[in-house]
Design a protein around this motif. Structure first.
Motif, PDB file in Angstrom:
ATOM      1  N   PRO A  67      -3.332 -10.216  -4.540  1.00  0.00           N
ATOM      2  CA  PRO A  67      -4.135  -9.612  -5.714  1.00  0.00           C
ATOM      3  C   PRO A  67      -3.222  -9.074  -6.668  1.00  0.00           C
ATOM      4  O   PRO A  67      -3.563  -8.566  -7.890  1.00  0.00           O
ATOM      5  CB  PRO A  67      -4.693  -8.487  -5.097  1.00  0.00           C
ATOM      6  CG  PRO A  67      -4.033  -8.129  -3.854  1.00  0.00           C
ATOM      7  CD  PRO A  67      -3.567  -9.374  -3.265  1.00  0.00           C
ATOM      8  N   LEU A  68      -2.016  -9.233  -6.510  1.00  0.00           N
ATOM      9  CA  LEU A  68      -0.841  -8.612  -7.284  1.00  0.00           C
ATOM     10  C   LEU A  68      -0.917  -8.956  -8.594  1.00  0.00           C
ATOM     11  O   LEU A  68      -0.796  -8.259  -9.790  1.00  0.00           O
ATOM     12  CB  LEU A  68       0.640  -8.942  -6.808  1.00  0.00           C
ATOM     13  CG  LEU A  68       1.652  -8.221  -7.299  1.00  0.00           C
ATOM     14  CD1 LEU A  68       1.617  -6.776  -7.151  1.00  0.00           C
ATOM     15  CD2 LEU A  68       2.853  -8.799  -6.495  1.00  0.00           C
ATOM     16  N   LYS A 116      -3.554 -10.404 -10.268  1.00  0.00           N
ATOM     17  CA  LYS A 116      -4.870 -10.021 -10.818  1.00  0.00           C
ATOM     18  C   LYS A 116      -4.806  -8.605 -11.298  1.00  0.00           C
ATOM     19  O   LYS A 116      -5.362  -8.375 -12.295  1.00  0.00           O
ATOM     20  CB  LYS A 116      -5.872 -10.480  -9.894  1.00  0.00           C
ATOM     21  CG  LYS A 116      -7.489 -10.324 -10.230  1.00  0.00           C
ATOM     22  CD  LYS A 116      -8.106  -9.179  -9.613  1.00  0.00           C
ATOM     23  CE  LYS A 116      -9.066  -8.568 -10.581  1.00  0.00           C
ATOM     24  NZ  LYS A 116      -9.413  -7.263 -10.040  1.00  0.00           N
ATOM     25  N   SER A 117      -4.397  -7.744 -10.212  1.00  0.00           N
ATOM     26  CA  SER A 117      -4.650  -6.395 -10.468  1.00  0.00           C
ATOM     27  C   SER A 117      -3.607  -6.053 -11.813  1.00  0.00           C
ATOM     28  O   SER A 117      -3.728  -4.786 -12.147  1.00  0.00           O
ATOM     29  CB  SER A 117      -4.243  -5.698  -9.260  1.00  0.00           C
ATOM     30  OG  SER A 117      -2.912  -5.755  -9.110  1.00  0.00           O
ATOM     31  N   THR A 118      -2.510  -6.671 -12.225  1.00  0.00           N
ATOM     32  CA  THR A 118      -1.972  -6.429 -13.156  1.00  0.00           C
ATOM     33  C   THR A 118      -1.751  -7.052 -14.563  1.00  0.00           C
ATOM     34  O   THR A 118      -0.951  -6.861 -15.520  1.00  0.00           O
ATOM     35  CB  THR A 118      -0.384  -6.424 -12.936  1.00  0.00           C
ATOM     36  OG1 THR A 118      -0.095  -7.828 -12.443  1.00  0.00           O
ATOM     37  CG2 THR A 118       0.300  -5.451 -11.889  1.00  0.00           C
ATOM     38  N   ASP A 147       0.933  -1.130   0.141  1.00  0.00           N
ATOM     39  CA  ASP A 147      -0.175   0.009   0.100  1.00  0.00           C
ATOM     40  C   ASP A 147       0.799   1.422  -0.006  1.00  0.00           C
ATOM     41  O   ASP A 147       0.593   2.318  -0.273  1.00  0.00           O
ATOM     42  CB  ASP A 147      -0.941  -0.160   1.335  1.00  0.00           C
ATOM     43  CG  ASP A 147      -1.827  -1.200   1.408  1.00  0.00           C
ATOM     44  OD1 ASP A 147      -2.529  -1.547   0.240  1.00  0.00           O
ATOM     45  OD2 ASP A 147      -1.923  -1.660   2.359  1.00  0.00           O
ATOM     46  N   LYS A 149      -4.740  -7.659 -17.474  1.00  0.00           N
ATOM     47  CA  LYS A 149      -6.150  -7.340 -17.926  1.00  0.00           C
ATOM     48  C   LYS A 149      -6.903  -8.688 -18.160  1.00  0.00           C
ATOM     49  O   LYS A 149      -6.539  -9.466 -18.942  1.00  0.00           O
ATOM     50  CB  LYS A 149      -6.050  -6.346 -19.193  1.00  0.00           C
ATOM     51  CG  LYS A 149      -6.090  -4.951 -18.620  1.00  0.00           C
ATOM     52  CD  LYS A 149      -6.676  -4.251 -19.770  1.00  0.00           C
ATOM     53  CE  LYS A 149      -5.936  -2.773 -19.689  1.00  0.00           C
ATOM     54  NZ  LYS A 149      -4.702  -2.444 -20.133  1.00  0.00           N
ATOM     55  N   THR A 151       5.099  -8.409 -16.282  1.00  0.00           N
ATOM     56  CA  THR A 151       3.607  -8.818 -16.107  1.00  0.00           C
ATOM     57  C   THR A 151       3.438 -10.150 -17.028  1.00  0.00           C
ATOM     58  O   THR A 151       4.341 -10.418 -17.907  1.00  0.00           O
ATOM     59  CB  THR A 151       2.856  -7.715 -16.662  1.00  0.00           C
ATOM     60  OG1 THR A 151       3.281  -7.480 -18.176  1.00  0.00           O
ATOM     61  CG2 THR A 151       3.020  -6.320 -15.940  1.00  0.00           C
ATOM     62  N   GLY A 174       3.755  -9.023 -12.014  1.00  0.00           N
ATOM     63  CA  GLY A 174       2.963  -7.884 -11.476  1.00  0.00           C
ATOM     64  C   GLY A 174       3.752  -6.878 -11.025  1.00  0.00           C
ATOM     65  O   GLY A 174       3.456  -5.806 -11.058  1.00  0.00           O
ATOM     66  N   GLY A 188     -11.236 -13.513  -4.730  1.00  0.00           N
ATOM     67  CA  GLY A 188      -9.823 -13.251  -5.299  1.00  0.00           C
ATOM     68  C   GLY A 188      -9.405 -14.629  -5.701  1.00  0.00           C
ATOM     69  O   GLY A 188      -8.078 -14.397  -6.366  1.00  0.00           O
TER      70      GLY A 188
END
Ligand code: FAD
Ligand code: FAD
Ligand code: FES
Lengths: 284, 274
Positions: free
Chosen positions: B210-211, B213-215, A243, B217, B22, B18, B225
């Motif tokens: 989440p690393l 997943k969040s990077t 974060d 698309k 990626t 990530g 999650g």
């Protein structure tokens, strides 16, 4: 394994190294950090990316020798290798919409602040920098800050160099004289960041602080780096490694963070002495 | 690992997908299929007061420090809290591991605190037997409400400040079954009590990081999650397969190995058909 391409002492206890790590060099942005291990049995420690050279594939780190692991790291020479070097980690410093910024660095925190100041300068923002040190012999990066700041204040606690006093002195003077900034970014000892935040509060200027809790994995897997933010009357737990490391200074519970950073104090003293003894033996 | 390398597998360490690279960049680099086996590593805390006191660990941090970073050794580089009384919150295999590790690191007393009864306790029976044999005390039908710490109001520099001193908990009884089919624990009014402990290890579960997943698309995940896959291990992205805890949430080695085999077959068919 990651080769040490260049090594240069900045003062008696602060060293700069450039490490061959092409993937990190390509990706890292100001405000991000890496985690390294000096050798197979070593502790994992986080260090900020102080600069990159993507063409050469190198990443610059600047570290202060404060304990066992940084002591071991400082004993490595040019051409030698580090076991692990993973990154870039953390969220890069937000620069959007900031046209006028004040960067406040303390001690080795100036090494962490430098790439941020350089980035704002590159983006065309007006940069005021205040860098503070205990005394003359540990002043670092003055020329680098001069080159990327429109205004620079150098302070020493004991007055042995430049102006005497801590970093909040010129900050308060400017704010009281009516100066404003879009953002104050402060990086250094927790106690300093706490006082910079308090100094800015009456003037309602946003403050970003760069938190440096004890970390292990740096990817959100252990929770060791957690800190508490006070958000709208609620206490919210955040992990500094994913974060952060940048947070809103007005929200951070500094006292708790200071207490958590002292968790292993006795152990660290022992580890430092052990590293010094071992390394001293190696030299004989 | 050596067997894999002998088969011709290249292993790249210190690459965090990530961050360092990626999934899309892997394809740009010429890889034609990707398997995600990133586990379920994100620790959960209880969000009760006092979790920031020194001496409160996630099981992940505690076991990483001890195992991977070799804090179990006589004179290690990595610090960990040893000795004293340790409370482990949770009832799974991870809780048993953490409890038995704490004991081996020299704890004088180790308690397992679990909010349901022995019948619902998810750890394997042998693990529980071993833990009991080794002298670990089980406090069942108990749920922590607060972690207590030392604060000397007269001396902010007191080195003991901020360290764990105890745990406050309530006793539970079992009510109606919940959606998992296990009887839901309910608080017994006025049953609050305190225990003296020097460290608390939270072993109440983990979720996928989440690393990735969040990077990535177009990579679909469930509400909690977990990466969504079909019966061949294929995700919502062409050429991207997944398996193990990253898909199922914290499960077992056997199911992760099974998922690996399924996806390997899927990838083989996909590449041969291209
Ligand atoms: C995101 C981040 C970026 C940082 N960037 C820099 C930098 O650019 N330059 C620099 O000199 N220092 C930086 N630090 C601090 C640096 O990581 C510590 O100085 C280093 O870990 C000390 O290790 P040691 O074994 O030599 O000392 P120790 O004797 O182990 O510790 C000395 C001090 O370092 C802190 N520390 C110990 N272990 C860790 C750890 N695993 N993670 C974080 N802090 C720890 C302790 O609280 C203690 O106060 C950064 C820290 C963080 C979290
Ligand atoms: C303490 C403990 C005790 C257990 N005891 C048992 C037991 O007794 N029996 C049993 O069957 N199961 C047990 N389990 C569960 C078992 O370990 C897991 O179900 C199994 O390891 C899942 O395998 P996996 O390959 O899906 O994930 P993992 O084994 O978790 O591997 C995931 C890997 O991916 C890496 N990774 C994560 N994110 C990234 C990223 N972004 N980029 C690159 N790499 C990444 C991680 O570092 C890790 O190495 C236990 C688990 C724990 C934590
Ligand atoms: S360092 Fe482990 S979660 Fe941040």
């Amino acid at each position: 394994m990651y080769r040490i391409v260049r090594k240069k002492p900045l003062n008696a206890t602060v060293t700069q190294m450039e490490i061959e790590a092409p993937l990190v060099a390509k990706k890292a942005k100001p405000g991000q950090f890496i985690i390294l291990r000096v050798d197979e049995d070593g502790e994992r420690i986080p260090l900020t990316v102080a600069g990159t050279n993507p063409e050469e594939g190198t990443v610059k780190i600047i570290f202060q020798i404060v304990g066992g692991t940084t002591e071991k790291l400082n004993h490595k020479q040019e051409g030698e290798y580090l076991q692990d070097f993973a990154g870039p980690l953390g969220v890069a410093t937000h620069t959007d919409g900031i046209k006028k910024v004040c960067i406040v660095g303390g001690g080795v925190g100036c090494a962490i602040a430098m790439p941020v100041a350089q980035e704002f300068h590159r983006l065309g923002a007006a940069v005021t920098s205040i860098i503070g040190f205990r005394s003359k012999d540990i002043v670092i990066l003055e020329d680098e800050f001069k080159a990327c700041s429109d205004r620079l204040f150098v302070m020493t606690d004991d007055g042995s160099y430049a102006r005497q006093g801590n970093v909040t002195v010129p900050l308060k003077e400017m704010l009281e004289a009516g100066e404003t900034f879009d953002m104050i970014i402060t990086i250094g000892p927790l106690i300093m960041m706490k006082f910079v935040t308090l100094a800015a509060k009456p003037f309602n200027i946003p403050v970003t602080v760069s938190m440096n809790p004890i970390m292990i994995d740096g990817t959100g897997m252990c929770g060791g780096c957690r800190l508490t933010l006070n958000q709208d009357g609620k206490r919210v737990t955040k992990f500094a490694c994913v974060d952060g490391p940048d947070f809103n200074g007005y929200e951070v519970d500094f006292d708790e963070a200071m207490s958590r950073n002292r968790m292993y104090m006795d152990f660290e003293k022992h580890a430092y002495e052990k590293a010094c003894n071992l390394l001293a033996k190696g030299e004989n | 690992m050596e067997t894999l390398k002998a088969l011709g597998v290249d292993v790249e360490t210190n690459v965090i997908i990530g961050k360092t690279l990626t999934i899309d960049e892997l394809f740009e680099m010429g890889y034609e299929a990707v398997f995600i086996g990133s586990g379920a590593g994100l620790p959960r805390f209880m969000n009760i007061p006092g979790e920031a006191y020194k001496g409160v660990y996630s099981a992940n941090e505690f076991l990483t420090r001890s195992n991977l970073m070799k804090a179990y050794r006589e004179d290690p580089d990595t610090p960990i809290m040893k000795g004293g009384k340790v409370a482990v919150v949770g009832g799974g295999n991870v809780a048993m591991d953490a409890a038995r590790t704490a004991l081996r690191l020299g704890a004088e007393k180790v308690y397992i605190i679990y909010r349901r009864s022995m019948e619902e306790l998810p750890a394997r029976a042998e693990e529980v037997e071993h833990a009991k044999e080794e002298g670990i005390e089980f406090h069942l039908l108990c749920n922590p409400t607060e972690i207590l710490g030392y604060n000397n109001p007269d001396d902010p520099r007191d080195p003991k400040n901020g360290f764990v001193t105890g745990i406050r908990a309530v006793r539970m009884e079992l009510g109606e079954p919940d959606e998992s089919g296990r009887r839901r624990p309910v608080v017994i009014e006025g049953s609050e009590f305190e225990m003296d402990v020097d460290a608390v290890i939270m072993a109440i579960g983990t979720s996928p990081n989440p690393l990735i997943k969040s990077t990535t698309k177009g990579l679909e995940v469930t509400k909690w999650g977990g990466i969504i896959v079909n019966e061949d291990g294929l995700t919502s992205r062409e050429g991207v397969y997944a398996g193990g805890d990253a898909v199922t949430g914290a499960a077992t080695v056997i199911s992760a190995m099974g998922a690996g085999k399924v996806a390997a077959k899927g990838i083989d068919e996909y590449l041969s058909s291209k």
